[in-house]
Design a protein around this motif. Structure first.
Motif, PDB file in Angstrom:
ATOM      1  N   UNK A  71       0.853  -1.184   0.000  1.00  0.00           N
ATOM      2  CA  UNK A  71       0.000   0.000   0.000  1.00  0.00           C
ATOM      3  C   UNK A  71       0.887   1.231   0.000  1.00  0.00           C
ATOM      4  N   UNK A  72       0.573   2.194  -0.861  1.00  0.00           N
ATOM      5  CA  UNK A  72       1.323   3.440  -0.928  1.00  0.00           C
ATOM      6  C   UNK A  72       0.343   4.587  -0.742  1.00  0.00           C
ATOM      7  N   UNK A  73       0.267   5.110   0.455  1.00  0.00           N
ATOM      8  CA  UNK A  73      -0.688   6.181   0.738  1.00  0.00           C
ATOM      9  C   UNK A  73      -0.353   7.469  -0.019  1.00  0.00           C
ATOM     10  N   UNK A  74       0.890   7.682  -0.336  1.00  0.00           N
ATOM     11  CA  UNK A  74       1.285   8.893  -1.073  1.00  0.00           C
ATOM     12  C   UNK A  74       0.806   8.840  -2.521  1.00  0.00           C
ATOM     13  N   UNK A  75       0.802   7.640  -3.088  1.00  0.00           N
ATOM     14  CA  UNK A  75       0.378   7.479  -4.482  1.00  0.00           C
ATOM     15  C   UNK A  75      -1.075   7.037  -4.587  1.00  0.00           C
TER      16      UNK A  75
END
Length: 115
Positions: A71-75
């Protein structure tokens, strides 16, 4: 409301790899958990993998050791790395996001594993 769009599905030979990606139309930081489900023909939809805001993960027994969720919260993305694929992994794979009061589903992406 947020929209989830999956990509990366396709046809692969047994033993091969695929990477699925789920892109959200806005921030995913508010979702307690995000995950991937799959549904094979004439079978019920089942959980494949889930990841929480804190990064805790859970996998179906059938995919443990072969699939990895990230999971990439920034992307605003959630990916599913699939390796050592088997014909029984053939299904439509759906991205799923769970907030406190509602859930959101993507439209699904087909994964076909040939023997």
């Amino acid at each position: 409301q947020v929209q989830l769009v999956e990509s990366g599905g396709g046809l692969v030979q047994a033993g091969g790899s695929l990477r699925l990606s789920c892109a959200a139309s806005r921030s995913i930081s508010s979702f307690n958990a995000m995950g991937w489900y799959r549904q094979a023909p004439e079978k019920q939809r089942e959980l494949v993998a889930v990841i929480t805001t804190g990064g805790n993960t859970n996998y179906a027994d059938s995919v443990k050791g072969r699939f990895t969720i990230s999971r990439d919260n920034a992307k605003n993305t959630v990916d599913l790395e699939m390796s050592s694929l088997k014909p029984e992994d053939t299904a439509v794979y759906y991205c799923h996001a769970a907030a406190r009061y509602y859930v959101v589903w993507g439209q699904g992406t087909q994964v076909t594993v040939s023997s």
